[in-house]
Design an enzyme around this catalytic site. Structure first.
Site, PDB file in Angstrom:
ATOM      1  CG  ASP A   9      -1.823   1.113   1.403  1.00  0.00           C
ATOM      2  OD1 ASP A   9      -1.698   2.119   0.668  1.00  0.00           O
ATOM      3  OD2 ASP A   9      -2.688   1.031   2.292  1.00  0.00           O
ATOM      4  CG  ASN A  23      -9.553  12.447 -11.027  1.00  0.00           C
ATOM      5  OD1 ASN A  23      -9.493  13.657 -10.803  1.00  0.00           O
ATOM      6  ND2 ASN A  23     -10.225  11.615 -10.254  1.00  0.00           N
ATOM      7  CB  VAL A  32      -3.288   4.883  -6.579  1.00  0.00           C
ATOM      8  CG1 VAL A  32      -2.226   5.749  -5.936  1.00  0.00           C
ATOM      9  CG2 VAL A  32      -2.730   3.516  -6.874  1.00  0.00           C
ATOM     10  CG  ASP A  33      -7.040  10.285  -7.163  1.00  0.00           C
ATOM     11  OD1 ASP A  33      -6.381  10.998  -6.380  1.00  0.00           O
ATOM     12  OD2 ASP A  33      -7.853  10.737  -7.969  1.00  0.00           O
ATOM     13  CB  SER A 120      -1.614   4.754 -17.022  1.00  0.00           C
ATOM     14  OG  SER A 120      -1.727   6.156 -17.012  1.00  0.00           O
ATOM     15  CB  THR A 121      -1.069  -0.479 -14.856  1.00  0.00           C
ATOM     16  OG1 THR A 121      -0.992  -0.357 -13.432  1.00  0.00           O
ATOM     17  CG2 THR A 121       0.223  -0.047 -15.501  1.00  0.00           C
ATOM     18  N   GLY A 122      -4.309   0.608 -14.081  1.00  0.00           N
ATOM     19  CA  GLY A 122      -5.585   0.153 -13.539  1.00  0.00           C
ATOM     20  C   GLY A 122      -6.712   0.465 -14.508  1.00  0.00           C
ATOM     21  CE1 TYR A 124      -8.087   7.183 -15.754  1.00  0.00           C
ATOM     22  CE2 TYR A 124      -5.925   8.144 -15.948  1.00  0.00           C
ATOM     23  CZ  TYR A 124      -7.242   8.239 -15.576  1.00  0.00           C
ATOM     24  OH  TYR A 124      -7.719   9.400 -15.022  1.00  0.00           O
TER      25      TYR A 124
END
Length: 179
Positions: A9, A23, A32-33, A120-122, A124
């Site tokens: 985490d 974003n 994550v955001d 960007s790997t989630g 997006y």
């Protein structure tokens, strides 16, 4: 420069700076955001609102900085990754900019260590191997921070980064090839 990867985490990582895969609104979201905004407390959101009011958010590939709030990190760099659309919309360059702009901000704030999520790997949908290669190469091209930590939440990203960093070490030792 020391580069390592850990699984876990990012909100619990001890580093001068952690990076948020934000974003464009900077108002928090999922993944994550959302975790960073929740764990960091209202100060982070308040600072994001000030940035948003001043410049209208954050564009893809750009980065802004706030305090770390309640996190163990002093600062949070918020960067907006690119949405994968098959690779024909400058996604790779925009993702590279996320890493290089984050490193520049970290250097400006005298950071010695920075922790990156898998930008960007989630949601997006950026291909994980391609995103990891961009991340590692960009870090390698900009050795301006003492320690870089890639924090992988899921097993798949962790495996990708472990393999890539192992190859990076082996390639660096033999000196014959470059990532």
């Amino acid at each position: 420069m020391k580069i390592r990867c850990v699984q876990g985490d990012i909100t619990k990582v001890t580093a001068d700076i952690i990076v948020n895969a934000a974003n464009t609104s900077l108002l928090g979201g999922g993944g994550v955001d959302g975790a960073i905004h929740k764990a960091g407390g209202k100060t982070i959101l308040e600072e994001c609102i000030k940035i948003r009011n001043k410049q209208g958010g954050c564009k893809t590939g750009e980065a802004v900085i706030t305090t770390g709030g309640l996190l163990p990190a002093k600062y949070v760099i918020h960067t907006v990754g690119s949405v994968w659309n098959g690779g024909s919309n400058n996604e790779e360059e925009l993702l590279k900019n996320c890493y290089s702009n984050s490193l520049k901000l970290a250097k400006e704030h005298n950071a010695k260590s920075i922790a990156f999520p898998n930008i960007s790997t989630g949601i997006y949908k950026f291909p994980k191997e391609k995103a990891a290669l961009i991340a590692v190469n960009t870090i390698k091209e900009n050795p301006i921070i003492d320690e870089v930590i890639f924090v992988c939440y899921d097993d798949e990203n962790y495996g990708v980064y472990k393999k890539l960093l192992y190859m990076f070490v082996m390639i660096s030792v033999d000196g014959e090839r470059d990532l």
